[in-house]
Design a protein around this motif. Structure first.
Motif, mmCIF file in Angstrom:
data_model
loop_
_atom_site.group_PDB
_atom_site.id
_atom_site.type_symbol
_atom_site.label_atom_id
_atom_site.label_comp_id
_atom_site.label_asym_id
_atom_site.label_seq_id
_atom_site.Cartn_x
_atom_site.Cartn_y
_atom_site.Cartn_z
ATOM 1 N N ALA A 1 0.827 -1.212 0.000
ATOM 2 C CA ALA A 1 0.000 0.000 0.000
ATOM 3 C C ALA A 1 0.860 1.259 0.000
ATOM 4 O O ALA A 1 0.525 2.250 -0.667
ATOM 5 N N SER A 2 1.981 1.204 0.710
ATOM 6 C CA SER A 2 2.878 2.365 0.768
ATOM 7 C C SER A 2 3.506 2.665 -0.587
ATOM 8 O O SER A 2 3.943 3.781 -0.848
ATOM 9 N N MET A 3 3.541 1.645 -1.446
ATOM 10 C CA MET A 3 4.068 1.794 -2.802
ATOM 11 C C MET A 3 2.957 2.265 -3.747
ATOM 12 O O MET A 3 3.167 2.427 -4.947
ATOM 13 N N GLY A 4 1.747 2.469 -3.202
ATOM 14 C CA GLY A 4 0.616 2.871 -4.043
ATOM 15 C C GLY A 4 -0.130 1.706 -4.643
ATOM 16 O O GLY A 4 -0.938 1.889 -5.560
ATOM 17 N N CYS A 5 0.118 0.490 -4.115
ATOM 18 C CA CYS A 5 -0.495 -0.718 -4.677
ATOM 19 C C CYS A 5 -1.192 -1.539 -3.590
ATOM 20 O O CYS A 5 -0.769 -2.660 -3.280
ATOM 21 N N PRO A 6 -2.275 -0.986 -2.997
ATOM 22 C CA PRO A 6 -2.978 -1.783 -1.984
ATOM 23 C C PRO A 6 -3.535 -3.070 -2.582
ATOM 24 O O PRO A 6 -3.885 -3.124 -3.761
ATOM 25 N N ILE A 7 -3.614 -4.098 -1.753
ATOM 26 C CA ILE A 7 -4.087 -5.409 -2.206
ATOM 27 C C ILE A 7 -5.594 -5.372 -2.427
ATOM 28 O O ILE A 7 -6.337 -4.744 -1.662
ATOM 29 N N ARG A 8 -6.041 -6.044 -3.471
ATOM 30 C CA ARG A 8 -7.470 -6.078 -3.816
ATOM 31 C C ARG A 8 -8.292 -6.524 -2.609
ATOM 32 O O ARG A 8 -8.024 -7.555 -1.997
ATOM 33 N N GLY A 9 -9.292 -5.722 -2.271
ATOM 34 C CA GLY A 9 -10.195 -6.033 -1.168
ATOM 35 C C GLY A 9 -9.747 -5.515 0.183
ATOM 36 O O GLY A 9 -10.510 -5.596 1.158
ATOM 37 N N ASP A 10 -8.543 -4.955 0.267
ATOM 38 C CA ASP A 10 -7.997 -4.575 1.581
ATOM 39 C C ASP A 10 -8.344 -3.123 1.929
ATOM 40 O O ASP A 10 -7.540 -2.206 1.758
ATOM 41 N N LEU A 11 -9.556 -2.940 2.436
ATOM 42 C CA LEU A 11 -10.020 -1.599 2.795
ATOM 43 C C LEU A 11 -9.129 -0.951 3.855
ATOM 44 O O LEU A 11 -8.913 0.260 3.846
ATOM 45 N N LYS A 12 -8.625 -1.760 4.764
ATOM 46 C CA LYS A 12 -7.810 -1.234 5.870
ATOM 47 C C LYS A 12 -6.593 -0.487 5.353
ATOM 48 O O LYS A 12 -6.142 0.490 5.959
ATOM 49 N N TYR A 13 -6.051 -0.927 4.225
ATOM 50 C CA TYR A 13 -4.840 -0.295 3.681
ATOM 51 C C TYR A 13 -5.071 0.364 2.322
ATOM 52 O O TYR A 13 -4.167 0.440 1.508
ATOM 53 N N GLY A 14 -6.312 0.810 2.105
ATOM 54 C CA GLY A 14 -6.520 1.751 1.004
ATOM 55 C C GLY A 14 -7.141 1.249 -0.268
ATOM 56 O O GLY A 14 -7.296 2.021 -1.221
ATOM 57 N N PHE A 15 -7.527 -0.052 -0.347
ATOM 58 C CA PHE A 15 -8.218 -0.471 -1.568
ATOM 59 C C PHE A 15 -9.623 0.118 -1.547
ATOM 60 O O PHE A 15 -10.226 0.285 -0.483
ATOM 61 N N HIS A 16 -10.174 0.434 -2.726
ATOM 62 C CA HIS A 16 -11.392 1.247 -2.795
ATOM 63 C C HIS A 16 -12.679 0.481 -2.505
ATOM 64 O O HIS A 16 -13.702 1.094 -2.199
ATOM 65 N N LYS A 17 -12.674 -0.855 -2.616
ATOM 66 C CA LYS A 17 -13.912 -1.587 -2.300
ATOM 67 C C LYS A 17 -13.572 -2.976 -1.769
ATOM 68 O O LYS A 17 -12.531 -3.545 -2.107
ATOM 69 N N PRO A 18 -14.477 -3.535 -0.940
ATOM 70 C CA PRO A 18 -14.191 -4.847 -0.357
ATOM 71 C C PRO A 18 -14.495 -5.973 -1.338
ATOM 72 O O PRO A 18 -15.265 -5.804 -2.285
ATOM 73 N N ASN A 19 -13.908 -7.134 -1.092
ATOM 74 C CA ASN A 19 -14.347 -8.353 -1.771
ATOM 75 C C ASN A 19 -15.652 -8.809 -1.129
ATOM 76 O O ASN A 19 -15.887 -8.577 0.062
ATOM 77 N N THR A 20 -16.498 -9.462 -1.897
ATOM 78 C CA THR A 20 -17.822 -9.844 -1.387
ATOM 79 C C THR A 20 -17.737 -10.773 -0.182
ATOM 80 O O THR A 20 -18.607 -10.758 0.685
ATOM 81 N N ASP A 21 -16.672 -11.589 -0.101
ATOM 82 C CA ASP A 21 -16.550 -12.521 1.028
ATOM 83 C C ASP A 21 -15.657 -11.971 2.141
ATOM 84 O O ASP A 21 -15.271 -12.710 3.051
ATOM 85 N N ALA A 22 -15.303 -10.687 2.061
ATOM 86 C CA ALA A 22 -14.459 -10.009 3.070
ATOM 87 C C ALA A 22 -13.013 -10.495 3.078
ATOM 88 O O ALA A 22 -12.237 -10.135 3.966
#
Length: 244
Positions: free
Chosen positions: A169-190
Motif C-alpha cells: 500500500a505504501s508503494m501505491g499498490c494496496p491489495i485487492r479487497g484490503d479496505l484497511k490499507y486503502g483499496f477502494h472496495k471490499p471483496n464480497t466474502d471479506a
C-alpha cells in the motif's frame, strides 16, 4: 455452502501444515470466533482417536482475510525448532498478491519501519526509523496482468504484522479487497487477495527439505491467475528463483 476452513498440505508426527481459507482466525481474539487452531485440534483428535487435550500450536500467523499455508507443531520439540527456524529466517516464504495499480518496477525491494497501533489493529509504514518501529523488508516481482489487475509475487525477508499489506500500500499498490490499507472496495466474502503460496524449509526433526504449496482458493477470480504460474511443484530451485 461455506468453504471448509482448511485442507491438509503436509502431516507427520511433528508437524501439520494446512491451507487456511480466508476469513478464518488462526488464534483467538475478542470476537471469540472459532479458530483454525480449534478446527485443526478437532481434526487431529478425530483422525487419531485422541482423548483429552491435543497438543497443537501454530508456529506463525496469517491475518484473518488472508489465505494459504499455516504451520502447526504437534510436539514441543517440533514447536521449539520451528520457532527457531522462523526466528533465524531459515524459512523461505512466497506470497501472491493481486493489486489494481501496476507496480513501479517489474522487480524491487521495499524497506520500511513499521509501527503497529494495537488499539486500532493497523500498521503504519515509515521511510526512516522512528520510535517504536520495526524494520520490514520484502522483495517483489510483477508476474502479469489479467482483467485490469496485476499479480505480484512477494517474498518477505522479515515477518512483521500486516507487513505485505502495508508495504505494498505504501508503494501505491494496496491489495485487492484490503479496505484497511486503502483499496477502494471490499471483496464480497471479506477476503483480501493475498495468498501464502509456498513455504520451503528443512524439516526440523527429519532434516529433509520440504517444498510446500497451497492451492489457490477455489474461486474464479483467483483461479484465472494459475496461467501465470510457470513454476511447478517439482521445481527444486524455488528457494532461490522467482516464479516466471
Amino acid at each position: 455452502m461455506r468453504t471448509k476452513p482448511f485442507s491438509v498440505v503436509y502431516e507427520d508426527n511433528h508437524l501439520l501444515v494446512v491451507n487456511k481459507a480466508a476469513g478464518i482466525l488462526v488464534q483467538g481474539d475478542k470476537t471469540k470466533d472459532k479458530t483454525l487452531t480449534d478446527y485443526c485440534k478437532e481434526y487431529i483428535a478425530e483422525k487419531y482417536n485422541k482423548p483429552g487435550a491435543v497438543f497443537l500450536h501454530p508456529v506463525h500467523r496469517l491475518d484473518r482475510p488472508v489465505s494459504g499455508l499455516v504451520v502447526f507443531a504437534r510436539t514441543s520439540k517440533g514447536l521449539e525448532r520451528m520457532m527457531e527456524l522462523f526466528r533465524k529466517r531459515d524459512i523461505h516464504k512466497v506470497y501472491w498478491a493481486v493489486v489494481k495499480k501496476r507496480t513501479p518496477e517489474e522487480m524491487g525491494k521495499l524497506t520500511h519501519w513499521l509501527v503497529k497501533d494495537e488499539v486500532k489493529n493497523v500498521v503504519s509504514a515509515h521511510e526512516k526509523e522512528v520510535p517504536g518501529s520495526q524494520k520490514a523488508e520484502l522483495n517483489y516481482k510483477r508476474l502479469g496482468k489479467l482483467n485490469d489487475h496485476w499479480l505480484v509475487e512477494v517474498r518477505p525477508i522479515s515477518g512483521r504484522p500486516h507487513q505485505i499489506r502495508v508495504q505494498l500500500a505504501s508503494m501505491g499498490c494496496p491489495i485487492r479487497g484490503d479496505l484497511k490499507y486503502g483499496f477502494h472496495k471490499p471483496n464480497t466474502d471479506a477476503s483480501i487477495n493475498l495468498h501464502a503460496f509456498y513455504l520451503v524449509f528443512v524439516h526440523p526433526i527429519k532434516k529433509e527439505k520440504l517444498y510446500l504449496r497451497a492451492a489457490l482458493p477455489e474461486e474464479p477470480f483467483w483461479e484465472q491467475y494459475l496461467e501465470l504460474e510457470p513454476v511447478k511443484a517439482k521445481d527444486q530451485h524455488l528457494d532461490n528463483t522467482f516464479s516466471g
